[in-house]
Design a protein around this motif. Structure first.
Motif, PDB file in Angstrom:
ATOM      1  N   ARG A 335       0.478  -1.484   0.550  1.00 55.71           N
ATOM      2  CA  ARG A 335       0.257  -0.040  -0.204  1.00 55.71           C
ATOM      3  C   ARG A 335       0.843   1.008  -0.239  1.00 55.71           C
ATOM      4  N   MET A 336       1.730   1.625   0.158  1.00 54.91           N
ATOM      5  CA  MET A 336       3.234   2.607   0.865  1.00 54.91           C
ATOM      6  C   MET A 336       3.855   3.041  -0.150  1.00 54.91           C
ATOM      7  N   GLY A 337       3.805   1.348  -1.079  1.00 52.92           N
ATOM      8  CA  GLY A 337       4.850   1.332  -2.289  1.00 52.92           C
ATOM      9  C   GLY A 337       6.055   1.742  -2.220  1.00 52.92           C
ATOM     10  N   HIS A 338       6.612   0.703  -0.661  1.00 46.22           N
ATOM     11  CA  HIS A 338       8.082   1.073  -0.366  1.00 46.22           C
ATOM     12  C   HIS A 338       8.438  -0.917  -0.843  1.00 46.22           C
ATOM     13  N   ASP A 339       9.539  -0.732  -1.036  1.00 44.93           N
ATOM     14  CA  ASP A 339      10.328  -2.141  -1.369  1.00 44.93           C
ATOM     15  C   ASP A 339      10.984  -2.829  -0.458  1.00 44.93           C
ATOM     16  N   SER A 340      11.466  -2.224   0.524  1.00 41.23           N
ATOM     17  CA  SER A 340      11.978  -2.484   2.224  1.00 41.23           C
ATOM     18  C   SER A 340      10.513  -2.557   3.051  1.00 41.23           C
ATOM     19  N   PRO A 341      11.425  -3.964   3.967  1.00 39.68           N
ATOM     20  CA  PRO A 341       9.702  -3.801   5.057  1.00 39.68           C
ATOM     21  C   PRO A 341      10.050  -2.577   6.329  1.00 39.68           C
ATOM     22  N   GLN A 342      11.421  -2.171   6.206  1.00 38.39           N
ATOM     23  CA  GLN A 342      11.752  -0.969   6.803  1.00 38.39           C
ATOM     24  C   GLN A 342      10.805  -0.127   7.753  1.00 38.39           C
ATOM     25  N   ALA A 343       9.761   0.604   6.811  1.00 34.28           N
ATOM     26  CA  ALA A 343       8.910   1.300   7.116  1.00 34.28           C
ATOM     27  C   ALA A 343       8.056   1.250   7.328  1.00 34.28           C
ATOM     28  N   ALA A 344       7.119   0.260   7.116  1.00 36.82           N
ATOM     29  CA  ALA A 344       6.102  -0.271   7.582  1.00 36.82           C
ATOM     30  C   ALA A 344       6.410  -0.799   8.728  1.00 36.82           C
ATOM     31  N   MET A 345       7.258  -1.566   8.935  1.00 40.22           N
ATOM     32  CA  MET A 345       7.449  -2.217  10.596  1.00 40.22           C
ATOM     33  C   MET A 345       7.608  -1.427  11.243  1.00 40.22           C
ATOM     34  N   ILE A 346       8.216   0.396  10.997  1.00 41.11           N
ATOM     35  CA  ILE A 346       8.279   1.534  12.093  1.00 41.11           C
ATOM     36  C   ILE A 346       6.687   1.553  11.964  1.00 41.11           C
ATOM     37  N   TYR A 347       5.724   1.571  11.414  1.00 39.48           N
ATOM     38  CA  TYR A 347       3.966   1.681  11.455  1.00 39.48           C
ATOM     39  C   TYR A 347       3.925   1.138  11.895  1.00 39.48           C
ATOM     40  N   GLN A 348       4.167  -0.333  12.524  1.00 39.46           N
ATOM     41  CA  GLN A 348       3.837  -1.527  12.865  1.00 39.46           C
ATOM     42  C   GLN A 348       3.506  -1.128  14.003  1.00 39.46           C
ATOM     43  N   HIS A 349       5.375  -0.720  14.677  1.00 35.93           N
ATOM     44  CA  HIS A 349       5.884  -0.653  15.823  1.00 35.93           C
ATOM     45  C   HIS A 349       4.948   0.681  16.871  1.00 35.93           C
ATOM     46  N   ALA A 350       5.151   1.346  16.312  1.00 30.75           N
ATOM     47  CA  ALA A 350       3.952   2.598  16.797  1.00 30.75           C
ATOM     48  C   ALA A 350       2.563   1.618  17.082  1.00 30.75           C
ATOM     49  N   THR A 351       1.992   0.594  16.149  1.00 36.45           N
ATOM     50  CA  THR A 351       0.681   0.108  16.216  1.00 36.45           C
ATOM     51  C   THR A 351       0.616  -0.464  17.809  1.00 36.45           C
ATOM     52  N   ALA A 352       1.770  -0.959  17.755  1.00 40.11           N
ATOM     53  CA  ALA A 352       1.974  -1.917  18.950  1.00 40.11           C
ATOM     54  C   ALA A 352       1.981  -1.450  19.990  1.00 40.11           C
ATOM     55  N   GLU A 353       3.048  -0.194  19.823  1.00 42.55           N
ATOM     56  CA  GLU A 353       2.993   0.334  20.944  1.00 42.55           C
ATOM     57  C   GLU A 353       1.708   1.379  21.784  1.00 42.55           C
ATOM     58  N   ALA A 354       0.937   1.988  21.141  1.00 46.64           N
ATOM     59  CA  ALA A 354      -0.619   2.131  21.006  1.00 46.64           C
ATOM     60  C   ALA A 354      -0.954   0.599  21.758  1.00 46.64           C
ATOM     61  N   ASP A 355      -1.279  -0.481  21.195  1.00 47.93           N
ATOM     62  CA  ASP A 355      -2.233  -1.590  21.126  1.00 47.93           C
ATOM     63  C   ASP A 355      -1.197  -2.314  22.798  1.00 47.93           C
ATOM     64  N   ARG A 356       0.177  -2.277  22.780  1.00 52.21           N
ATOM     65  CA  ARG A 356       0.322  -2.308  24.779  1.00 52.21           C
ATOM     66  C   ARG A 356      -0.619  -1.255  25.099  1.00 52.21           C
ATOM     67  N   ALA A 357      -0.171  -0.089  25.699  1.00 55.61           N
ATOM     68  CA  ALA A 357      -0.934   0.746  26.340  1.00 55.61           C
ATOM     69  C   ALA A 357      -2.338   0.530  26.303  1.00 55.61           C
ATOM     70  N   ILE A 358      -3.457   0.146  24.969  1.00 54.97           N
ATOM     71  CA  ILE A 358      -4.135  -0.329  25.936  1.00 54.97           C
ATOM     72  C   ILE A 358      -4.415  -1.697  26.104  1.00 54.97           C
ATOM     73  N   ALA A 359      -3.605  -2.631  26.428  1.00 50.41           N
ATOM     74  CA  ALA A 359      -4.066  -3.967  26.829  1.00 50.41           C
ATOM     75  C   ALA A 359      -3.461  -3.304  27.860  1.00 50.41           C
ATOM     76  N   GLN A 360      -2.599  -2.773  29.149  1.00 46.54           N
ATOM     77  CA  GLN A 360      -2.469  -1.683  29.901  1.00 46.54           C
ATOM     78  C   GLN A 360      -3.256  -0.701  30.480  1.00 46.54           C
ATOM     79  N   ALA A 361      -4.543  -0.309  29.789  1.00 46.09           N
ATOM     80  CA  ALA A 361      -5.038   0.462  30.727  1.00 46.09           C
ATOM     81  C   ALA A 361      -6.375  -0.414  30.923  1.00 46.09           C
ATOM     82  N   VAL A 362      -6.717  -1.544  30.132  1.00 43.26           N
ATOM     83  CA  VAL A 362      -7.724  -3.040  30.597  1.00 43.26           C
ATOM     84  C   VAL A 362      -7.012  -3.195  31.940  1.00 43.26           C
ATOM     85  N   SER A 363      -5.901  -3.570  31.361  1.00 43.47           N
ATOM     86  CA  SER A 363      -5.339  -4.585  32.684  1.00 43.47           C
ATOM     87  C   SER A 363      -5.836  -3.856  34.314  1.00 43.47           C
TER      88      SER A 363
END
Length: 395
Positions: A335-363
């Motif tokens: 979707r982003m038009g990238h040859d390398s997974p690096q950029a996609a992984m950066i966005y996934q990492h940010a999303t993972a951090e947000a997801d962990r924050a949600i999980a912590q709040a639920v906990s």
């Protein structure tokens, strides 16, 4: 002055008191060390090193490295295959502005890590940003890597400064879903779809500005990215292929913004298949340089409350929103038009951090509920005892 007798090469003391080294190359011709030495032991050590390099097949004729960095780098940019016009212009500007004034007249063979370190320190000391110095360093390293690996003019690359290639740019802002929609509402009608498509289709500026009517299927909700505009100093707007093979792609447009896109096509785009989708009032392509003034960007983001927002941050926002859907790295890359997974992984990492924050709040909420239940359970026996005692008293 007398020369020292050795099995390989010779050491001669000059009238200045310094020592000169000469040695035969594999072709039998005599060479001299590029510098003289203050001590004979240093001269002997140099000859020992040269002899060892020849025995290992690693010796490089210093005569071949007697080409200035400026001349070599200029040829490197000219002859480098696959460079886009904008990249060529950027490399030439960087070479002329930040590299050639300091190192352009130095022979390749005389470059060493200490000199590179001094050059970088001078850049930073003269007010050049860390980001720009990193770009210049990466260009210099790439040029010298070719000198080592392909042209065999140097034995090793002198660009060996840890961290000098890192820019560490400040984190760019992203908009929430509501802010992105509000920003589109703040735009004039002519540019509302431009903001929505750039954001929710994750397009680069050069890609969205080069879209033609034939690239947009507003019925099925598909946009074909097959070309991009690049602004080249002295040449103007240049139309060419995307920056990488992965840039050639078809992107699905969210159905919720298709009505705005259809309205835009009907109101502002000619029926000609080659007509540009997004233009200024004169029907010409929009230049990145006058984008802010043309569409009233600064005023809009000021009203939105995000004054530092850049237009490119819309793509950044779209990528972040896409990552939050749980898409895989490969899907985000497409979707982003990238040859390398690096950029996609950066966005996934940010999303993972947000997801962990949600999980912590639920906990935390679960723990609070358990404490509440435990406290209520503990109070029941005490209440029963009090009720029993009250019954006895009434009796």
């Amino acid at each position: 002055m007398a020369a020292g007798r050795r099995r390989f090469g010779s050491v001669r003391k000059r009238e200045s008191g310094r020592y000169q080294v000469r040695y035969p190359g594999p072709d039998g011709r005599q060479r001299s060390a590029p510098d003289t030495f203050a001590r004979k032991t240093d001269a002997d050590r140099y000859l020992t090193m040269i002899e060892a390099q020849m025995m290992r097949g690693e010796w490089i004729d210093p005569e071949r490295a007697k080409v200035t960095l400026g001349d070599y780098a200029d040829r490197w940019i000219t002859q480098r295959p696959g460079l886009r016009p904008r990249t060529v212009a950027l490399y030439r500007w960087t070479l002329g502005k930040h590299i050639a004034p300091y190192l352009g007249g130095v022979d390749l063979g005389r470059l060493d890590t200490a000199l590179i370190r001094e050059w970088r320190a001078n850049l930073l000391g003269n007010g050049v940003s860390v980001s720009m110095a990193a770009k210049a360093y990466r260009l210099l390293r790439a040029v010298l890597t070719t000198a080592v690996n392909e042209d065999e003019l140097l034995r090793k690359n002198p660009c060996r400064i840890p961290g000098a290639d890192q820019e560490k740019p400040a984190e760019r802002p992203t908009l929430s879903m509501g802010q992105a929609l509000k920003l589109a509402e703040l735009m004039e009608d002519r540019y509302r779809a431009l903001v929505l498509v750039t954001t929710f289709a994750c397009l680069r500026w050069g890609e969205v500005s080069a879209l033609q009517r034939q690239d947009v299927d507003a019925d099925s909700g598909l946009i074909r990215v097959r070309q991009t505009y690049t602004e080249i100093r002295g040449a103007g707007l240049v139309l060419g292929p995307p920056k990488s093979r992965a840039g050639l792609r078809t992107v699905s447009v969210p159905a919720a913004i298709l009505p705005a896109l259809r309205t835009h096509l009907a109101a502002y785009v000619d029926d000609d298949p080659t007509a540009l989708v997004f233009t200024g009032p004169n029907g010409r392509p929009i230049w990145r340089g006058n984008l802010n003034q043309l569409i009233g960007w600064s005023a809009a983001v000021g009203k939105l409350g995000v004054p530092g927002l850049h237009f490119h941050d819309l793509r950044h926002t779209g990528n972040t929103l896409a990552a939050r859907t749980g898409a895989s790295t490969r899907e985000l890359m497409a979707r982003m038009g990238h040859d390398s997974p690096q950029a996609a992984m950066i966005y996934q990492h940010a999303t993972a951090e947000a997801d962990r924050a949600i999980a912590q709040a639920v906990s935390d909420a679960v723990k609070a509920e358990r404490r509440k239940a435990k406290k209520a359970a503990a109070s029941k026996p005490e209440k029963k005892a009090k009720d029993k005692e009250a019954g006895k008293n009434r009796a």
